[in-house]
Scaffold this motif. Structure first.
Motif, short mmCIF file in Angstrom:
data_model
loop_
_atom_site.label_atom_id
_atom_site.label_comp_id
_atom_site.label_asym_id
_atom_site.label_seq_id
_atom_site.Cartn_x
_atom_site.Cartn_y
_atom_site.Cartn_z
N TRP A 90 -13.03 24.82 -37.83
CA TRP A 90 -12.27 24.77 -36.75
C TRP A 90 -13.43 24.72 -35.73
N ASP A 92 -14.35 23.05 -31.60
CA ASP A 92 -13.55 22.40 -30.49
C ASP A 92 -14.64 21.25 -29.85
N PRO A 93 -14.09 20.68 -28.86
CA PRO A 93 -14.89 19.20 -28.30
C PRO A 93 -16.06 19.65 -27.59
N GLN A 98 -19.40 20.35 -31.82
CA GLN A 98 -19.51 19.17 -32.66
C GLN A 98 -20.83 19.01 -33.37
N LEU A 120 -10.23 20.05 -41.99
CA LEU A 120 -10.86 20.12 -40.75
C LEU A 120 -9.68 20.15 -39.52
N LEU A 122 -9.38 20.11 -35.63
CA LEU A 122 -10.03 19.95 -34.62
C LEU A 122 -9.08 20.64 -33.38
N GLU A 149 -15.80 11.39 -43.31
CA GLU A 149 -16.17 12.68 -42.37
C GLU A 149 -17.48 12.76 -42.71
N LEU A 179 -14.45 11.34 -37.17
CA LEU A 179 -14.57 12.69 -36.15
C LEU A 179 -14.25 12.42 -34.76
N LEU A 181 -13.76 13.70 -32.09
CA LEU A 181 -13.97 14.45 -30.91
C LEU A 181 -15.59 14.46 -30.78
#
Length: 194
Positions: A90, A92-93, A98, A120, A122, A149, A179, A181
């Motif tokens: 998990w 985030d951007p 990343q 995954l 996101l 990925e 991916l 993000l």
């Protein structure tokens, strides 16, 4: 058996959620300053030894250890993951999240027996700020981690570790759609590194 969640440093919410048996946030800061050495990263995910000080083992920041897991917290990350049917990533951007994601995916590349268990998820910025109760109501789609990925992550991690920023800029000309993000985070990170 419930799932294991591996998450970025802002994964404190997941530690209080009922979504998993255990949530493990990763604390490395890859965006600013010198990168941890390959030996330091390898030690972080290895089995705990007398060489590990406070905060230098993957399990040090995991929350809510259940009795069934407490005796297993000194294992290497790979060994610990083997007992879970699903290991969810998990992230985030944000650029650091990343980068943690590509580092973990690159790490799991050399453990194909676990790749089949990887999912995954996101996150968007709303989930970062969600309470545990709100988080339990959100349906965040899970995507199986595939070769695409893993290859994208390995390419990105190698570029980011390069001594000069050219590899980071060159990566932007590649297909990073596995991916989704990564490209916006990469733009931000490349500018900081360059």
């Amino acid at each position: 058996m419930k799932r294991l969640i591996l998450t970025g440093e802002h994964g404190v919410t997941f530690m209080r959620s009922e979504r998993s048996d255990l949530a493990v946030p990763f604390s490395f800061r890859f965006v600013w300053g010198a990168l941890p050495s390959p030996d330091e990263l390898a030690s972080y995910v290895a089995a705990r030894s007398e060489k590990h000080g406070p905060g230098t083992h993957w399990s040090d920041y995991a929350g809510r250890w259940r009795q069934a897991n407490k005796g297993r917290k000194d294992l290497a990350l790979v060994e610990f993951c083997e007992s879970y049917e699903t290991v969810e990533l998990w992230f985030d951007p944000r650029p650091n999240d990343q980068l943690q994601l590509v580092w973990l995916l690159d790490f799991f590349c050399s453990h194909p027996e676990l790749v089949a268990r990887l999912k995954l998820r996101l996150l968007d910025y709303n989930l970062i700020r969600a309470s545990p109760e709100e988080l339990d109501r959100w349906l965040v789609p899970a995507v199986n981690v595939t070769r695409d990925e893993l290859e994208t992550a390995a390419m990105a991690w190698q570029a980011y570790r390069a001594a000069t920023p050219e590899a980071c800029f060159d990566l932007l000309a590649r297909d990073l759609s596995a991916l989704p993000l990564l490209r916006p985070a990469w733009l931000n990170t490349s500018l900081q590194k360059g």
